[in-house]
Enzyme design. Sequence first.
Site, PDB file in Angstrom:
ATOM      1  NE  ARG A  49     -56.045  21.993  51.330  1.00 21.54           N
ATOM      2  CZ  ARG A  49     -56.864  21.581  52.303  1.00 21.54           C
ATOM      3  NH1 ARG A  49     -56.535  21.748  53.581  1.00 21.54           N
ATOM      4  NH2 ARG A  49     -58.011  20.998  52.025  1.00 21.54           N
ATOM      5  CD  GLU A  53     -50.792  17.785  53.812  1.00 15.54           C
ATOM      6  OE1 GLU A  53     -50.950  18.976  54.048  1.00 15.54           O
ATOM      7  OE2 GLU A  53     -51.705  16.947  53.854  1.00 15.54           O
ATOM      8  CG  HIS A 108     -53.967  17.746  56.648  1.00 13.13           C
ATOM      9  ND1 HIS A 108     -53.801  18.038  55.327  1.00 13.13           N
ATOM     10  CD2 HIS A 108     -55.099  18.413  57.012  1.00 13.13           C
ATOM     11  CE1 HIS A 108     -54.762  18.836  54.904  1.00 13.13           C
ATOM     12  NE2 HIS A 108     -55.566  19.082  55.917  1.00 13.13           N
TER      13      HIS A 108
HETATM   14  C1  DGY Z   1     -60.256  20.190  54.758  1.00  8.95           C
HETATM   15  O1  DGY Z   1     -61.394  19.945  55.142  1.00  8.95           O
HETATM   16  O2  DGY Z   1     -60.017  20.825  53.752  1.00  8.95           O
HETATM   17  C2  DGY Z   1     -59.131  19.708  55.626  1.00  8.95           C
HETATM   18  O3  DGY Z   1     -57.910  20.103  55.217  1.00  8.95           O
HETATM   19  C3  DGY Z   1     -59.238  18.248  55.882  1.00  8.95           C
HETATM   20  O4  DGY Z   1     -60.114  18.247  56.936  1.00  8.95           O
END
Ligand code: DGY
Length: 323
Positions: free
Chosen positions: A242, A271, A289
């Site tokens: 993240r 983002e 992402h």
């Molecule tokens: C998640 O699953 O948390 C990703 O960041 C998106 O696939």
Amino acid sequence: MARRKVIVTRRWPEEVEKELKSLYDVKLNEDDHPMSVAELQDALRSADAVLPTVSDKITADVLDANPLCTKILGNFGVGFNHIDLDAAMARGIIVTNTPDVLTDCTADIAMILLLMVARRAGEGERHLRSKSWTGWRPTHMLATKVSGKTLGLVGMGRIAKAVAKRAHFGFDMRILFYDPYPPPKEVVANLGAEPCDTFDEVLRRADFVSVHCPATKETRHLINAARLASMKPTAFLINTSRGDVVDEKALVSALQDGTIAGAGLDVYETEPKVSEELLAMENVVLLPHLGSASRETRVAMGMRALDNIKAFFAGKTPRDKVV
Ligand code: DGY
């Protein structure tokens, strides 16, 4: 009995939407726009289940919707830092996620970033597409060898283990890691991995540092200026977890002044906005992402979210209940 009402906040792969429609009274976000606070609140007021994803900020304010109809948030994705879990619990809403099914693809993206940034692949492609390439020569675009180098993993959960497997068995890399809750010793041994006593030791010793911890209050800006300074100047940072785990401003400075050699990023602090400085740098590889973005995985994520709401409506505890 009337069919349950389900609102899906973004478009899902066709086969999953079809399956959802066969079971529920489904409202899709036809043009796939990011939903506003008002739209999310409307959804909570009118649907039995809302199926959000990482681009929806389900804050305490959003969850304050009244009168509340929603009983379950079936998140499409493993990460749930975009949902205020305390507020969801306070309103008696169950939250589920979709672990496991995206592990391999996310690990693949971490390796793609690692390889691309080390071998200057993005830069090389830009060079070629801009028609600047004048031909092979022994000193052209010299980069960093990956095989045999040391990979430091921040966290050793499912995705980190899958990265370790690829890096160790595929690229003969030495694997170091720090995790306050490490996996069992035999799992670590099977991956040829070495636990470090501290997170800082991983940063100091690794040629590549790959971040695999969840975004929590505790991990916000875990990779800050001081920690970047403790990495080798030849090292690369990879982030597929993240954006908030890395202080993006500090990362920009570290890349600009040569504190570290480069970065491969799939996630960002704000983002979908990406800092202009990062966009202008040659020594970073930037992806939008894409960790879980294979057709197979996105279908599996949708089916898993669907299984969770099915279980809930059948009066069972969903397999992936977060709270
Ligand atoms: C998640 O699953 O948390 C990703 O960041 C998106 O696939």
